[in-house]
Design a protein around this motif. Structure first.
Motif, PDB file in Angstrom:
ATOM      1  N   LYS A  59       1.951  15.274  -6.722  1.00 52.82           N
ATOM      2  CA  LYS A  59       2.679  15.709  -5.519  1.00 52.82           C
ATOM      3  C   LYS A  59       2.746  14.578  -4.500  1.00 52.82           C
ATOM      4  O   LYS A  59       3.779  14.354  -3.858  1.00 52.82           O
ATOM      5  N   PHE A  60       1.654  13.861  -4.361  1.00 51.71           N
ATOM      6  CA  PHE A  60       1.576  12.776  -3.390  1.00 51.71           C
ATOM      7  C   PHE A  60       2.606  11.685  -3.677  1.00 51.71           C
ATOM      8  O   PHE A  60       3.378  11.281  -2.807  1.00 51.71           O
ATOM      9  N   VAL A  61       2.637  11.215  -4.931  1.00 54.97           N
ATOM     10  CA  VAL A  61       3.570  10.131  -5.252  1.00 54.97           C
ATOM     11  C   VAL A  61       5.017  10.627  -5.293  1.00 54.97           C
ATOM     12  O   VAL A  61       5.947   9.888  -4.929  1.00 54.97           O
ATOM     13  N   ARG A  62       5.223  11.855  -5.714  1.00 55.14           N
ATOM     14  CA  ARG A  62       6.582  12.413  -5.685  1.00 55.14           C
ATOM     15  C   ARG A  62       7.096  12.499  -4.255  1.00 55.14           C
ATOM     16  O   ARG A  62       8.258  12.182  -3.983  1.00 55.14           O
ATOM     17  N   ASP A  63       6.243  12.931  -3.342  1.00 57.65           N
ATOM     18  CA  ASP A  63       6.661  13.047  -1.944  1.00 57.65           C
ATOM     19  C   ASP A  63       6.941  11.679  -1.327  1.00 57.65           C
ATOM     20  O   ASP A  63       7.805  11.548  -0.454  1.00 57.65           O
ATOM     21  N   MET A  64       6.203  10.642  -1.763  1.00 61.73           N
ATOM     22  CA  MET A  64       6.519   9.295  -1.290  1.00 61.73           C
ATOM     23  C   MET A  64       7.924   8.906  -1.736  1.00 61.73           C
ATOM     24  O   MET A  64       8.688   8.293  -0.980  1.00 61.73           O
ATOM     25  N   ASN A  65       8.269   9.255  -2.964  1.00 57.60           N
ATOM     26  CA  ASN A  65       9.597   8.957  -3.485  1.00 57.60           C
ATOM     27  C   ASN A  65      10.666   9.727  -2.721  1.00 57.60           C
ATOM     28  O   ASN A  65      11.696   9.166  -2.319  1.00 57.60           O
ATOM     29  N   ASN A 124       8.585  -0.680  -4.605  1.00 54.85           N
ATOM     30  CA  ASN A 124       7.439  -1.591  -4.614  1.00 54.85           C
ATOM     31  C   ASN A 124       6.226  -0.953  -3.953  1.00 54.85           C
ATOM     32  O   ASN A 124       5.092  -1.074  -4.415  1.00 54.85           O
ATOM     33  N   THR A 125       6.455  -0.244  -2.842  1.00 55.39           N
ATOM     34  CA  THR A 125       5.370   0.428  -2.135  1.00 55.39           C
ATOM     35  C   THR A 125       4.794   1.567  -2.981  1.00 55.39           C
ATOM     36  O   THR A 125       3.579   1.726  -3.082  1.00 55.39           O
ATOM     37  N   ILE A 126       5.674   2.346  -3.611  1.00 57.14           N
ATOM     38  CA  ILE A 126       5.220   3.454  -4.455  1.00 57.14           C
ATOM     39  C   ILE A 126       4.394   2.925  -5.623  1.00 57.14           C
ATOM     40  O   ILE A 126       3.348   3.482  -5.974  1.00 57.14           O
ATOM     41  N   LEU A 127       4.853   1.831  -6.225  1.00 54.62           N
ATOM     42  CA  LEU A 127       4.099   1.234  -7.333  1.00 54.62           C
ATOM     43  C   LEU A 127       2.725   0.776  -6.879  1.00 54.62           C
ATOM     44  O   LEU A 127       1.720   1.011  -7.553  1.00 54.62           O
ATOM     45  N   LEU A 139      20.040  -6.775   5.327  1.00 58.64           N
ATOM     46  CA  LEU A 139      19.387  -6.008   4.274  1.00 58.64           C
ATOM     47  C   LEU A 139      18.570  -4.872   4.861  1.00 58.64           C
ATOM     48  O   LEU A 139      18.238  -4.865   6.047  1.00 58.64           O
ATOM     49  N   VAL A 140      18.268  -3.912   3.997  1.00 64.49           N
ATOM     50  CA  VAL A 140      17.342  -2.834   4.340  1.00 64.49           C
ATOM     51  C   VAL A 140      16.042  -3.173   3.636  1.00 64.49           C
ATOM     52  O   VAL A 140      15.967  -3.172   2.408  1.00 64.49           O
ATOM     53  N   GLY A 141      15.013  -3.499   4.408  1.00 60.90           N
ATOM     54  CA  GLY A 141      13.758  -3.964   3.846  1.00 60.90           C
ATOM     55  C   GLY A 141      12.709  -2.884   3.765  1.00 60.90           C
ATOM     56  O   GLY A 141      13.013  -1.683   3.667  1.00 60.90           O
ATOM     57  N   LYS A 142      11.450  -3.302   3.837  1.00 65.13           N
ATOM     58  CA  LYS A 142      10.308  -2.404   3.719  1.00 65.13           C
ATOM     59  C   LYS A 142      10.383  -1.317   4.788  1.00 65.13           C
ATOM     60  O   LYS A 142      10.678  -1.583   5.946  1.00 65.13           O
ATOM     61  N   GLY A 143      10.089  -0.072   4.375  1.00 70.34           N
ATOM     62  CA  GLY A 143      10.130   1.046   5.317  1.00 70.34           C
ATOM     63  C   GLY A 143      11.534   1.434   5.725  1.00 70.34           C
ATOM     64  O   GLY A 143      11.749   2.079   6.742  1.00 70.34           O
ATOM     65  N   ASN A 144      12.535   1.032   4.899  1.00 77.85           N
ATOM     66  CA  ASN A 144      13.940   1.337   5.194  1.00 77.85           C
ATOM     67  C   ASN A 144      14.398   0.799   6.540  1.00 77.85           C
ATOM     68  O   ASN A 144      15.254   1.380   7.197  1.00 77.85           O
ATOM     69  N   LYS A 145      13.828  -0.311   6.953  1.00 79.21           N
ATOM     70  CA  LYS A 145      14.218  -0.927   8.230  1.00 79.21           C
ATOM     71  C   LYS A 145      15.282  -1.990   7.985  1.00 79.21           C
ATOM     72  O   LYS A 145      15.147  -2.830   7.101  1.00 79.21           O
TER      73      LYS A 145
END
Length: 345
Positions: free
Chosen positions: A43-49, A56-59, A221-227
């Motif tokens: 559930k934790f990793v699915r919610d991150m997705n 890269n962060t999820i991995l 570009l859209v980088g880490k954290g969708n910024k």
């Protein structure tokens, strides 16, 4: 299944998400996780997705948490509930489960574990408090050496030396290292050193991105954290990219990535690391380098040129300026060393 997991990278993980969905990866990654924890971690990793975190962060979180839970499967197989992760039990893991890891790797893994427990408390309501919040949970010990936590980086001289060895390297006899790859490598390290791009951001660049960069002299570009952020490309970086695009192979297939491996597949993070290690040795640079250290070099060189911290923060895409302030310590250490070398008047 483990062999498949080891080959998963941020680039092909995107393809997995698009073509197969996230579940095959998540289930394979945590197939050895004990049943009491398996579904909660899924559930934790699915919610991150679902939340749109970068592949890269999820991995990174997935590997860290798998390492964490595997330690207890191996050493405490009777552990069967989250409530048994007491500060004392965590102390043991932090003391014995981090062998041969750098302080930065320990900190990252601790952050992953902390995020998992925060999720278990706030989202799943299984625990009432995060055991890592208690003062008795051990923290990373900081060495007394004032330079221990300074970011490793290349000096300007070392950076130029790195590029020079590529420029002056001849083609090998079996022609595995082809002329177009030499042009690629010059462009790759020139761009990484002059833009501060994360290696994942660099590897994920598409041909439409490259054309826009040459036209607009900047990378949106859209980088880490969708910024979103905008990275200026100086004249040298633009010239290097333009030279590479002229000789870049045009492989058959669906992918449209700019940076290609010897076999014309999209270049991966580990490819960049291996290429860097080759040139590091040729340039006789005796430092523990990785592609991310080129990002440190970019920031440090900007600071040495008296660029203000706010500008560096924006260029790097740091959410908090406190993250950027680590680079000021490089200059602090330099000042201290300079003063300590003064004669004893």
């Amino acid at each position: 299944m483990v062999k498949t997991i080891k080959k998963i990278t941020s680039n092909n993980f995107l393809d997995i998400l698009k073509n197969q969905g996230a579940d095959p990866f998540f289930k394979a990654m945590f197939s050895s996780t004990a049943p009491p924890f398996y579904h909660d971690v899924l559930k934790f990793v699915r919610d991150m997705n679902i939340a749109g975190m970068s592949p890269n962060t999820i991995l990174a979180y997935s590997y860290d948490i798998r390492h964490f839970l595997k330690y207890f499967t191996d050493h405490h197989p009777a552990l069967d509930s989250w409530s048994q992760f007491t500060p004392e039990v965590l102390k043991e893991f932090f003391a014995n489960g981090f062998n041969n890891l750098s302080n930065s790797s320990k900190s990252r893994k601790r952050a992953s574990i902390n995020r998992l427990f925060t999720y278990i408390v706030k989202d799943l309501n299984i625990l009432t408090e995060n055991p890592l919040d208690k003062q008795s949970a051990i923290r990373t010990k900081k060495a007394n050496n004032r330079e221990t936590n300074l970011p490793v980086h290349l000096t300007v001289d070392e950076s130029l030396r790195l590029i020079d060895v590529i420029v002056n390297r001849g083609l090998d006899e079996n022609n595995r290292w082809k002329a177009w790859m030499k042009t690629r490598d010059i462009a790759m390290f020139s761009i990484l050193l002059s833009t501060g791009l994360r290696v994942t951001e660099f590897c994920e660049m598409k041909m439409n991105d490259a054309r826009a960069i040459l036209s607009e002299k900047q990378y949106k570009l859209v980088g880490k954290g969708n910024k979103e952020r905008v990275i200026p490309f100086n004249k040298s970086a633009l010239g290097r990219m333009e030279q590479y695009l002229k000789v870049r192979p045009r492989p058959e297939g669906e992918h449209d990535y700019v940076w290609l491996s010897r076999t014309h597949q999209p270049l991966q993070r580990h490819d960049v690391y291996q290429i860097l290690k080759t040139y590091q040795e040729l340039a006789d640079i005796n430092k523990k380098l990785s592609p991310h250290k080129l990002r440190h070099s970019f920031a440090t060189h900007l600071l040495q040129n008296e660029t203000d911290l706010r500008t560096i923060q924006v260029l790097l895409g740091h959410a908090n300026i406190a993250t950027t302030q680590i680079y000021t310590h490089v200059e602090d250490a330099r000042k201290i060393t300079a003063v300590e070398k003064l004669p004893e008047y």
